[in-house]
Design a protein around this motif. Structure first.
Motif, PDB file in Angstrom:
ATOM      1  N   ILE A   8       1.052  -1.105   0.105  1.00  0.00           N
ATOM      2  CA  ILE A   8       0.064  -0.252   0.085  1.00  0.00           C
ATOM      3  C   ILE A   8       1.085   1.463   0.559  1.00  0.00           C
ATOM      4  N   SER A   9       0.051   2.277  -0.808  1.00  0.00           N
ATOM      5  CA  SER A   9       1.283   3.618  -0.646  1.00  0.00           C
ATOM      6  C   SER A   9       1.621   4.364   1.193  1.00  0.00           C
ATOM      7  N   ILE A  10       2.465   4.546   1.349  1.00  0.00           N
ATOM      8  CA  ILE A  10       2.663   5.261   2.345  1.00  0.00           C
ATOM      9  C   ILE A  10       2.254   6.504   2.856  1.00  0.00           C
ATOM     10  N   PRO A  11       1.949   7.411   3.594  1.00  0.00           N
ATOM     11  CA  PRO A  11       1.282   8.464   3.813  1.00  0.00           C
ATOM     12  C   PRO A  11       2.647   9.292   4.517  1.00  0.00           C
ATOM     13  N   ILE A  12       3.059  10.722   3.155  1.00  0.00           N
ATOM     14  CA  ILE A  12       3.435  11.073   4.317  1.00  0.00           C
ATOM     15  C   ILE A  12       3.393  12.293   5.274  1.00  0.00           C
ATOM     16  N   PHE A  13       4.379  12.535   6.006  1.00  0.00           N
ATOM     17  CA  PHE A  13       3.782  13.655   6.967  1.00  0.00           C
ATOM     18  C   PHE A  13       4.754  14.771   7.178  1.00  0.00           C
ATOM     19  N   ASP A  14       4.888  15.986   8.223  1.00  0.00           N
ATOM     20  CA  ASP A  14       5.655  17.248   7.639  1.00  0.00           C
ATOM     21  C   ASP A  14       6.012  17.544   9.065  1.00  0.00           C
ATOM     22  N   THR A  15       5.085  16.539  10.178  1.00  0.00           N
ATOM     23  CA  THR A  15       6.013  16.710  11.171  1.00  0.00           C
ATOM     24  C   THR A  15       5.641  15.546  12.192  1.00  0.00           C
ATOM     25  N   CYS A  16       6.312  15.164  13.108  1.00  0.00           N
ATOM     26  CA  CYS A  16       6.006  13.687  14.298  1.00  0.00           C
ATOM     27  C   CYS A  16       6.367  14.792  15.312  1.00  0.00           C
ATOM     28  N   ALA A  34      -7.121  15.441  20.887  1.00  0.00           N
ATOM     29  CA  ALA A  34      -7.716  15.178  19.575  1.00  0.00           C
ATOM     30  C   ALA A  34      -7.132  16.150  18.728  1.00  0.00           C
ATOM     31  N   ASN A  35      -6.690  15.733  17.349  1.00  0.00           N
ATOM     32  CA  ASN A  35      -6.117  16.889  16.936  1.00  0.00           C
ATOM     33  C   ASN A  35      -6.857  16.756  14.990  1.00  0.00           C
ATOM     34  N   GLY A  36      -8.121  17.097  14.459  1.00  0.00           N
ATOM     35  CA  GLY A  36      -7.999  16.841  13.200  1.00  0.00           C
ATOM     36  C   GLY A  36      -7.207  16.678  12.611  1.00  0.00           C
ATOM     37  N   GLU A  37      -5.786  17.047  12.281  1.00  0.00           N
ATOM     38  CA  GLU A  37      -4.677  16.991  11.607  1.00  0.00           C
ATOM     39  C   GLU A  37      -3.762  15.602  11.787  1.00  0.00           C
ATOM     40  N   ARG A  38      -4.492  15.129  12.825  1.00  0.00           N
ATOM     41  CA  ARG A  38      -3.541  12.854  12.693  1.00  0.00           C
ATOM     42  C   ARG A  38      -3.553  12.640  11.762  1.00  0.00           C
ATOM     43  N   LYS A  39      -2.555  12.263  11.206  1.00  0.00           N
ATOM     44  CA  LYS A  39      -2.561  11.198   9.955  1.00  0.00           C
ATOM     45  C   LYS A  39      -1.987   9.315  10.128  1.00  0.00           C
ATOM     46  N   ILE A  77      -2.433   3.696  14.545  1.00  0.00           N
ATOM     47  CA  ILE A  77      -3.148   4.190  14.334  1.00  0.00           C
ATOM     48  C   ILE A  77      -2.904   5.430  13.399  1.00  0.00           C
ATOM     49  N   ASN A  78      -3.542   4.698  11.438  1.00  0.00           N
ATOM     50  CA  ASN A  78      -2.708   5.365  10.934  1.00  0.00           C
ATOM     51  C   ASN A  78      -4.373   5.310   9.347  1.00  0.00           C
ATOM     52  N   PHE A  79      -4.153   5.199   8.956  1.00  0.00           N
ATOM     53  CA  PHE A  79      -5.397   5.844   7.316  1.00  0.00           C
ATOM     54  C   PHE A  79      -6.562   4.739   7.386  1.00  0.00           C
ATOM     55  N   ASN A  80      -6.057   3.758   8.047  1.00  0.00           N
ATOM     56  CA  ASN A  80      -6.715   2.457   7.628  1.00  0.00           C
ATOM     57  C   ASN A  80      -7.819   2.176   8.564  1.00  0.00           C
ATOM     58  N   PHE A  99       5.606   7.295  22.571  1.00  0.00           N
ATOM     59  CA  PHE A  99       4.307   7.037  21.711  1.00  0.00           C
ATOM     60  C   PHE A  99       4.664   7.492  20.281  1.00  0.00           C
ATOM     61  N   VAL A 100       3.933   8.225  18.805  1.00  0.00           N
ATOM     62  CA  VAL A 100       4.413   9.613  17.858  1.00  0.00           C
ATOM     63  C   VAL A 100       3.051   9.517  17.929  1.00  0.00           C
ATOM     64  N   GLU A 101       2.992  10.438  16.807  1.00  0.00           N
ATOM     65  CA  GLU A 101       1.993  11.656  16.436  1.00  0.00           C
ATOM     66  C   GLU A 101       2.534  11.993  15.342  1.00  0.00           C
ATOM     67  N   CYS A 102       2.093  12.065  14.078  1.00  0.00           N
ATOM     68  CA  CYS A 102       2.232  12.793  12.865  1.00  0.00           C
ATOM     69  C   CYS A 102       1.350  12.999  12.005  1.00  0.00           C
ATOM     70  N   VAL A 103       1.507  14.297  11.519  1.00  0.00           N
ATOM     71  CA  VAL A 103       0.044  15.150  11.185  1.00  0.00           C
ATOM     72  C   VAL A 103       0.675  15.846   9.855  1.00  0.00           C
ATOM     73  N   GLU A 104      -0.219  16.311   8.731  1.00  0.00           N
ATOM     74  CA  GLU A 104       0.543  16.936   7.177  1.00  0.00           C
ATOM     75  C   GLU A 104       1.679  17.803   7.568  1.00  0.00           C
TER      76      GLU A 104
END
Length: 104
Positions: A8-16, A34-39, A77-80, A99-104
């Motif tokens: 599957i394609s791997i999402p790209i993150f700007d900030t983790c 809560a973070n609406g930008e979480r990817k 937690i991922n795009f699936n 933990f790690v959290e990544c956003v766009e």
């Protein structure tokens, strides 16, 4: 368990953000707000104690309810299964959760 299938394609993150949270015995704690930008987010139990991860607000957390992360285990937690709400944790004993959290 963290799973990164190559098909599957791997999402790209700007900030983790990488961090660790110490949990006090029988006291629920917010791990990420809560973070609406979480990817993407991953939670790893590096302790020798079971931890319950709860996809909910802090006031709804109870011990022994949620996603059980055994020692050495993880939850991703991922795009699936994208969840952008608050993530909390609780354990019967004092321990640490990485933990790690990544956003766009």
């Amino acid at each position: 368990m963290i799973n990164n299938p190559a098909s599957i394609s791997i999402p790209i993150f700007d900030t983790c953000v990488h961090d660790e949270k110490e949990l006090t015995a029988n006291v629920a704690a917010v791990i990420v707000r809560a973070n609406g930008e979480r990817k993407y987010a991953a939670f790893t139990n590096n302790s020798k104690i079971e931890i319950f991860l709860v996809l909910s607000e802090l006031n709804k957390v109870t011990n022994n309810k949620g996603l059980l992360i055994k020692p050495g285990g993880s939850y991703e937690i991922n795009f699936n299964n994208l969840y952008v709400g608050t993530v909390c944790a609780v354990s019967k004993f004092t321990c640490r959760l990485s933990f790690v959290e990544c956003v766009e």
